[in-house]
Design a protein around this motif. Sequence first.
Motif, PDB file in Angstrom:
ATOM      1  N   TYR A  18       0.867  -1.179   0.000  1.00 33.25           N
ATOM      2  CA  TYR A  18       0.000   0.000   0.000  1.00 33.25           C
ATOM      3  C   TYR A  18       0.903   1.228   0.000  1.00 33.25           C
ATOM      4  O   TYR A  18       1.042   1.935   0.994  1.00 33.25           O
ATOM      5  N   ASN A  19       1.544   1.463  -1.145  1.00 28.31           N
ATOM      6  CA  ASN A  19       2.599   2.464  -1.239  1.00 28.31           C
ATOM      7  C   ASN A  19       2.066   3.874  -1.453  1.00 28.31           C
ATOM      8  O   ASN A  19       0.892   4.073  -1.807  1.00 28.31           O
ATOM      9  N   ALA A  20       2.936   4.843  -1.258  1.00 24.86           N
ATOM     10  CA  ALA A  20       2.597   6.237  -1.555  1.00 24.86           C
ATOM     11  C   ALA A  20       2.100   6.318  -2.988  1.00 24.86           C
ATOM     12  O   ALA A  20       2.666   5.734  -3.901  1.00 24.86           O
ATOM     13  N   GLY A  21       1.028   7.025  -3.191  1.00 25.44           N
ATOM     14  CA  GLY A  21       0.446   7.139  -4.513  1.00 25.44           C
ATOM     15  C   GLY A  21      -0.757   6.244  -4.736  1.00 25.44           C
ATOM     16  O   GLY A  21      -1.537   6.447  -5.662  1.00 25.44           O
ATOM     17  N   PHE A  22      -0.942   5.233  -3.875  1.00 29.80           N
ATOM     18  CA  PHE A  22      -2.089   4.345  -4.017  1.00 29.80           C
ATOM     19  C   PHE A  22      -3.359   4.951  -3.428  1.00 29.80           C
ATOM     20  O   PHE A  22      -4.459   4.701  -3.905  1.00 29.80           O
ATOM     21  N   ALA A  23      -3.205   5.745  -2.354  1.00 29.63           N
ATOM     22  CA  ALA A  23      -4.354   6.164  -1.563  1.00 29.63           C
ATOM     23  C   ALA A  23      -5.348   7.010  -2.343  1.00 29.63           C
ATOM     24  O   ALA A  23      -6.541   6.990  -2.047  1.00 29.63           O
TER      25      ALA A  23
ATOM     26  N   SER B  81       4.518  -1.140   3.106  1.00 31.90           N
ATOM     27  CA  SER B  81       4.381   0.092   2.310  1.00 31.90           C
ATOM     28  C   SER B  81       5.663   0.907   2.367  1.00 31.90           C
ATOM     29  O   SER B  81       6.517   0.705   3.228  1.00 31.90           O
ATOM     30  N   TYR B  82       5.792   1.821   1.403  1.00 34.64           N
ATOM     31  CA  TYR B  82       6.744   2.925   1.574  1.00 34.64           C
ATOM     32  C   TYR B  82       5.968   4.223   1.358  1.00 34.64           C
ATOM     33  O   TYR B  82       5.169   4.320   0.439  1.00 34.64           O
TER      34      TYR B  82
ATOM     35  N   ARG C  52       2.376   4.535   5.942  1.00 35.91           N
ATOM     36  CA  ARG C  52       1.164   4.252   5.168  1.00 35.91           C
ATOM     37  C   ARG C  52       0.427   3.035   5.723  1.00 35.91           C
ATOM     38  O   ARG C  52      -0.807   3.007   5.778  1.00 35.91           O
ATOM     39  N   VAL C  53       1.180   2.020   6.083  1.00 38.23           N
ATOM     40  CA  VAL C  53       0.558   0.795   6.587  1.00 38.23           C
ATOM     41  C   VAL C  53      -0.161   1.042   7.906  1.00 38.23           C
ATOM     42  O   VAL C  53      -1.244   0.509   8.137  1.00 38.23           O
ATOM     43  N   ILE C  54       0.431   1.851   8.762  1.00 38.96           N
ATOM     44  CA  ILE C  54      -0.202   2.109  10.055  1.00 38.96           C
ATOM     45  C   ILE C  54      -1.539   2.817   9.872  1.00 38.96           C
ATOM     46  O   ILE C  54      -2.520   2.502  10.556  1.00 38.96           O
ATOM     47  N   SER C  55      -1.597   3.758   8.932  1.00 38.05           N
ATOM     48  CA  SER C  55      -2.878   4.429   8.681  1.00 38.05           C
ATOM     49  C   SER C  55      -3.924   3.436   8.189  1.00 38.05           C
ATOM     50  O   SER C  55      -5.108   3.527   8.547  1.00 38.05           O
ATOM     51  N   LEU C  56      -3.502   2.469   7.386  1.00 41.41           N
ATOM     52  CA  LEU C  56      -4.421   1.435   6.905  1.00 41.41           C
ATOM     53  C   LEU C  56      -4.815   0.497   8.044  1.00 41.41           C
ATOM     54  O   LEU C  56      -6.003   0.183   8.224  1.00 41.41           O
TER      55      LEU C  56
END
Length: 251
Positions: free
Chosen positions: A11-16, A40-41, A45-49
């Motif tokens: 779930y990388n930067a740019g996916f959200a 994620s990078y 990002r992963v923690i927010s998910l």
Amino acid sequence: MQPLFDTHLHYNAGFAGQYPPARIISILRENAVSYAAVTSYPPERVISLYKTDPELFIPILGVYQTQQDKQTWTSNRHLPAKVKQMLSQGQWRGVGELHVFADQRRSEVLLNIVAITADHDLPLLLHCDPAVIDSVFEHSPDARVIWAHAGAYPYPQLLRDYLARYPRLYIDLSVRDERIAPGGTLDPEWEKLLWEYPERFMVGVDTYSVGRWQQYGRVATRIRNWLSQLPPDISAMIAHDNAANLFKPAR
């Protein structure tokens, strides 16, 4: 629909922008995914998910801040200390995915991160050559390693040798469906290997791009197709139970 524990998601930067957490959750629920191990990078990002649904997501600590770090992380002498500090926060259930090639197998940064992960008794997801696996277990025999994509050379005979050699090695079969079941039919050599080591394999879709999230349902169907050609007990182990035992989710 057979429940899946997806052990390889990004779930990388740019996916959200296109895939906010609610949409990710919807995709996973629609595809009967009971747990999802996600990296994620940047790692935040992963923690927010994870915070949107802590019963679904298994947060895996990625060590990259940007995609470019895939090529340079083994020379970042400050990285092991950062990994150690982040693992002390307690919410992480594994580390990875780390991309490593044979000529980097003696990297002090890599071996320090391996040791730190082993000290925390967490799985380490490695995208690597066979020589790297040898170096990792030579350095830290107590490490628990998930070999992403069945390794760089995903041949049943080679994998059999490594599984026999290293009891704490597990194999993630993401993006290898065409090798495992060409044209949808389970390959006899792969079938034999899965029968021999049913407790050491896991599945994943590997959402390395937005396009891969778009194809999630199609890929999950391909995985279930070859799983259905195995005995139900072996199928359940590979689809779900092995990963649940390894990651030990809370519920």
